[in-house]
Design a protein around this motif. Structure first.
Motif: not given
Length: 211
Positions: A76-80
């Motif tokens: 999920l992009e930006g959810a590290d």
């Protein structure tokens, strides 16, 4: 409807939580104790792409914690910062497991459950081409079902990783209780409650307030 697979996960979900939970400031449990599942429920993703499961877990004789998880086939992009870990699913392949509080699909599903009473997903296993119903391990209910239309829930604008967790979107604020032993106290908004074996009295799980 949640269609489940009789599959092997490496590492297991509980293994992932055993490594991740002690790093959370809101976690209450003895160091090194095994994480055990108490109960759980699922929501449906209308798009059918993301698995959404809320697990109630306990470490040793510690508190019961509510841990919403989402399962994705790609990062999920930006959810590290919300990644619990990755696991290999023997049927679906690599899965990225996130703390649901940082996932927009969970926020939308939770808002619908609290404000519209959409409820939990029915769970089925597919065995030899036949779907077998699985009895739920807990039951949820909403105090706000039908009170007002459910607003469209966009991506979270702000998330506070605490107990309770706070998820702020443009249209709704969501409160997710992490530690369930003390009941969480009364809060504003429609309320989602849960009961499970050993806990016949409904306890608050989450609240929602349209903005």
């Amino acid at each position: 409807m949640a269609l489940l697979h009789r599959a092997e996960l490496r590492p297991t979900k509980l293994d992932l939580l055993a490594a991740w939970l002690p790093s959370r400031r809101w976690f209450h449990g003895p160091a090194g104790a095994d994480i055990v599942r108490v109960a759980g429920f699922r929501f449906d993703d209308p798009a059918g792409a993301v698995g959404i499961e809320t697990m109630l877990v306990r470490a040793g004789d510690g508190s019961v914690h509510q841990v919403p998880l989402t399962y994705r086939g790609a990062p999920l992009e930006g959810a590290d910062g919300w990644l619990v870990g990755t696991t290999d699913h023997s049927v679906l392949g690599p899965r990225w497991v996130y703390d649901g509080c940082g996932d927009p699909v969970y926020a939308a599903a939770l808002a619908a459950a609290v404000l519209a009473g959409t409820g939990q997903a029915e769970e089925f296993f597919e065995v030899d081409g036949e779907r077998k119903y699985r009895e739920p391990s807990m039951t949820i209910a909403s105090s706000g079902a039908g009170d007002a239309p459910v607003p469209a829930v966009g991506p979270p604008r702000r998330v506070v990783d605490a107990d309770p967790a706070l998820i702020v979107t443009d249209s709704v604020e969501l409160v997710v209780l992490r530690c369930l032993d003390d009941g969480g106290g009364e809060r504003a908004g429609a309320m989602l409650t849960g009961t499970w074996p050993g806990q016949p009295t409904p306890l608050p799980l989450a609240y929602a307030v349209p903005r």
